[in-house]
Structures are given as C-alpha cells and as structure tokens.
Scaffold this motif. Structure first.
Motif, PDB file in Angstrom:
ATOM      1  N   TYR A   1       8.543   3.231  -1.159  1.00 24.46           N
ATOM      2  CA  TYR A   1       8.558   4.815  -0.949  1.00 24.46           C
ATOM      3  C   TYR A   1       7.559   5.466  -0.161  1.00 24.46           C
ATOM      4  O   TYR A   1       7.624   6.080   0.919  1.00 24.46           O
ATOM      5  CB  TYR A   1       9.101   5.206  -2.321  1.00 24.46           C
ATOM      6  CG  TYR A   1      10.025   4.686  -2.894  1.00 24.46           C
ATOM      7  CD1 TYR A   1      11.392   4.357  -2.760  1.00 24.46           C
ATOM      8  CD2 TYR A   1       9.981   3.749  -4.338  1.00 24.46           C
ATOM      9  CE1 TYR A   1      12.434   3.650  -3.027  1.00 24.46           C
ATOM     10  CE2 TYR A   1      11.297   3.078  -4.530  1.00 24.46           C
ATOM     11  CZ  TYR A   1      12.263   3.109  -3.636  1.00 24.46           C
ATOM     12  OH  TYR A   1      13.094   1.878  -4.819  1.00 24.46           O
ATOM     13  N   PRO A   2       6.571   4.968  -0.656  1.00 25.51           N
ATOM     14  CA  PRO A   2       5.470   6.254   0.164  1.00 25.51           C
ATOM     15  C   PRO A   2       5.308   5.884   1.357  1.00 25.51           C
ATOM     16  O   PRO A   2       5.264   6.604   2.193  1.00 25.51           O
ATOM     17  CB  PRO A   2       4.011   6.557  -0.657  1.00 25.51           C
ATOM     18  CG  PRO A   2       4.645   5.884  -2.027  1.00 25.51           C
ATOM     19  CD  PRO A   2       5.697   5.168  -1.839  1.00 25.51           C
ATOM     20  N   VAL A   3       4.945   5.273   1.968  1.00 25.33           N
ATOM     21  CA  VAL A   3       5.169   3.980   3.387  1.00 25.33           C
ATOM     22  C   VAL A   3       6.050   4.623   3.927  1.00 25.33           C
ATOM     23  O   VAL A   3       6.567   4.975   4.948  1.00 25.33           O
ATOM     24  CB  VAL A   3       4.446   2.326   2.731  1.00 25.33           C
ATOM     25  CG1 VAL A   3       5.121   1.942   4.416  1.00 25.33           C
ATOM     26  CG2 VAL A   3       3.040   2.234   2.579  1.00 25.33           C
TER      27      VAL A   3
ATOM     28  N   GLU B   1       6.243   6.606   7.164  1.00 25.75           N
ATOM     29  CA  GLU B   1       6.346   6.888   8.718  1.00 25.75           C
ATOM     30  C   GLU B   1       7.962   7.305   8.824  1.00 25.75           C
ATOM     31  O   GLU B   1       7.979   7.845  10.122  1.00 25.75           O
ATOM     32  CB  GLU B   1       6.586   4.888   8.224  1.00 25.75           C
ATOM     33  CG  GLU B   1       5.843   4.376   8.406  1.00 25.75           C
ATOM     34  CD  GLU B   1       6.033   2.436   8.184  1.00 25.75           C
ATOM     35  OE1 GLU B   1       7.184   1.910   8.645  1.00 25.75           O
ATOM     36  OE2 GLU B   1       4.967   1.487   7.709  1.00 25.75           O
ATOM     37  N   LEU B   2       8.669   7.348   8.065  1.00 25.86           N
ATOM     38  CA  LEU B   2      10.131   8.685   8.368  1.00 25.86           C
ATOM     39  C   LEU B   2       9.066  10.153   9.018  1.00 25.86           C
ATOM     40  O   LEU B   2       9.685  10.514  10.066  1.00 25.86           O
ATOM     41  CB  LEU B   2      10.643   8.296   7.303  1.00 25.86           C
ATOM     42  CG  LEU B   2      11.809   9.461   7.549  1.00 25.86           C
ATOM     43  CD1 LEU B   2      12.884   8.514   8.518  1.00 25.86           C
ATOM     44  CD2 LEU B   2      12.509   9.509   6.518  1.00 25.86           C
ATOM     45  N   TYR B   3       8.841  10.814   8.171  1.00 26.15           N
ATOM     46  CA  TYR B   3       7.959  11.917   8.810  1.00 26.15           C
ATOM     47  C   TYR B   3       6.966  11.846  10.180  1.00 26.15           C
ATOM     48  O   TYR B   3       6.787  12.749  10.996  1.00 26.15           O
ATOM     49  CB  TYR B   3       6.879  12.186   7.909  1.00 26.15           C
ATOM     50  CG  TYR B   3       7.691  13.312   6.451  1.00 26.15           C
ATOM     51  CD1 TYR B   3       8.431  14.521   6.702  1.00 26.15           C
ATOM     52  CD2 TYR B   3       8.582  12.715   5.580  1.00 26.15           C
ATOM     53  CE1 TYR B   3       8.775  15.459   6.754  1.00 26.15           C
ATOM     54  CE2 TYR B   3       9.341  13.847   4.649  1.00 26.15           C
ATOM     55  CZ  TYR B   3       9.155  14.915   4.981  1.00 26.15           C
ATOM     56  OH  TYR B   3      10.131  15.897   4.232  1.00 26.15           O
TER      57      TYR B   3
ATOM     58  N   HIS C   1       6.204  19.741   8.930  1.00 27.00           N
ATOM     59  CA  HIS C   1       6.668  18.388   8.052  1.00 27.00           C
ATOM     60  C   HIS C   1       5.604  17.373   7.742  1.00 27.00           C
ATOM     61  O   HIS C   1       5.337  16.727   6.561  1.00 27.00           O
ATOM     62  CB  HIS C   1       6.879  17.453   9.579  1.00 27.00           C
ATOM     63  CG  HIS C   1       8.576  18.473  10.425  1.00 27.00           C
ATOM     64  ND1 HIS C   1       9.114  18.091   8.961  1.00 27.00           N
ATOM     65  CD2 HIS C   1       8.912  18.205  11.177  1.00 27.00           C
ATOM     66  CE1 HIS C   1      10.468  18.697  10.577  1.00 27.00           C
ATOM     67  NE2 HIS C   1       9.920  19.002  11.264  1.00 27.00           N
ATOM     68  N   GLU C   2       4.458  17.949   7.953  1.00 26.54           N
ATOM     69  CA  GLU C   2       3.309  17.408   7.277  1.00 26.54           C
ATOM     70  C   GLU C   2       2.958  17.708   5.656  1.00 26.54           C
ATOM     71  O   GLU C   2       2.638  17.185   4.845  1.00 26.54           O
ATOM     72  CB  GLU C   2       1.804  17.451   8.305  1.00 26.54           C
ATOM     73  CG  GLU C   2       1.345  16.081   8.762  1.00 26.54           C
ATOM     74  CD  GLU C   2       0.598  16.770  10.011  1.00 26.54           C
ATOM     75  OE1 GLU C   2       0.197  17.328  10.089  1.00 26.54           O
ATOM     76  OE2 GLU C   2       0.085  16.162  11.425  1.00 26.54           O
ATOM     77  N   ASN C   3       3.418  19.166   5.456  1.00 20.07           N
ATOM     78  CA  ASN C   3       3.360  19.781   3.999  1.00 20.07           C
ATOM     79  C   ASN C   3       4.464  19.674   3.555  1.00 20.07           C
ATOM     80  O   ASN C   3       4.263  18.697   2.511  1.00 20.07           O
ATOM     81  CB  ASN C   3       3.637  21.298   4.347  1.00 20.07           C
ATOM     82  CG  ASN C   3       2.021  21.795   4.550  1.00 20.07           C
ATOM     83  OD1 ASN C   3       0.652  22.017   4.870  1.00 20.07           O
ATOM     84  ND2 ASN C   3       1.912  22.812   5.141  1.00 20.07           N
TER      85      ASN C   3
END
Length: 192
Positions: free
Chosen positions: A33-35, A39-41, A55-57
C-alpha cells in the motif's frame, strides 16, 4: 463455565511462532500500500507539477496514517492468531496428556475435546481405536484364560516329570493375565 481453559497459551513455542509468521506475512503484504500510494502520488505530481508541494504533504500524511493504523491492526492479528492457535494447541495438549496418562496409570479413559476446539473428529477416532485395541486385548486375555484352564486340566493326565513345565507355563500365563487385568479392566471414566 468449567469447560473453558484458563490460559490461552497452551504451547507457547508453537503459538508464538504461528502468530509471528502470520503477522510477518501481514506486515510484508501491507508494504504494497505505501509503495502504491507513493507511486500514485508521483504520477499525480508529474501530471500536475504546480501542486507538487500539496500532493507531497498529502502523500506523507496518508503514509503516516497507514503506518499508525498498521500497528494496532498487527497487534489485533497477533492476538487473533494466539486465540486461533489455542484451538489447535489445546486439543494436541489434551491428546498428549491423554496418552501420557495411559502410559503412567494404565487406565484407559475416553478422550473428549472442548466445544469449539478443532480436531473433534480426532478425539472420536482415538476413542474408537482405543475401544478396538481393548476389545482385541480382551479377546486375547480370554484366550489366555482358556489356555490356562486347558493346561490345568492337562496336568491331571500327564506324567509327573512333565508337570513342572506345565506349571511354569501356567505361572507365566498368570503373570500376563495379572498385568492385563491392570490394563484392561479398569472402569472407564466418563468423558472428560
């Protein structure tokens, strides 16, 4: 209820190992999930570079939230695994104690697992097997008793020099029957 176990850790080595393996698999699978989110972000940021900081936040807070949620979830999975492994370890412990009891006391009782335990059919099969072994042994004991009676009658008609051999054979049969009486003719107790 007297039929409940007081401890859920019956076989610590097995139960902790089982729980650790399942929790490890859960943790490994949750790294997906985190990966995926990262990648989605990355894709979203590459499509919309003007909102990259925002988006990074969002990505960081979402990943932190997932990590924080994973800790109690893994703890819950660990406790659930202990409970489920208890339903396996309990019957195996009971079977082990049952077999040790037969070996130490010579008394054969019926084996019964608690309601809700796994392997209920194992207890039934052990009981049927013990009944089968007992009935076979009882038939053999009856045969030995008949043989002893036959030898006793035979002593009446054989020459005196052969009587000690028959007497010794009857003594050996008597020892076997005494031992068998200890094993076979204990009154079975009700199912525990």
């Amino acid at each position: 209820m007297s039929n409940q176990r007081k401890s859920y850790i019956i076989n610590p080595k097995f139960q902790y190992k089982f729980s650790f393996i399942v929790c490890s698999l859960v943790l490994i699978s949750t790294f997906i999930y985190p990966v995926t989110i990262y990648e989605l972000y990355d894709l979203i940021i590459s499509l919309n570079p003007t909102g990259a900081a925002e988006h990074e936040n969002h990505r960081s807070s979402l990943i932190q939230h997932l990590v924080i949620m994973q800790i109690p979830f893994t703890g819950l999975v660990f406790l659930l695994c202990l409970f489920l492994s208890h339903k396996i370890a309990g019957p195996l412990y009971k079977l082990t104690m049952f077999l040790q009891d037969i070996r130490h006391t010579g008394e054969i009782r019926n084996l019964k697992f608690r309601d809700g335990d796994n392997f209920i059919e194992l207890a039934d099969e052990v009981n049927k097997t013990m009944d089968f072994i007992s009935s076979k042994a009882e038939a053999e004991v009856k045969g030995l008793r008949d043989l002893s009676d036959y030898l006793e009658n035979l002593e009446l008609v054989i020459p005196e020099d052969k009587k000690p051999v028959l007497s010794q054979a009857r003594e050996e049969i008597s020892k076997i029957l005494t031992y068998s009486d200890c094993l076979l003719y204990t009154s079975p107790s009700p199912r525990d």
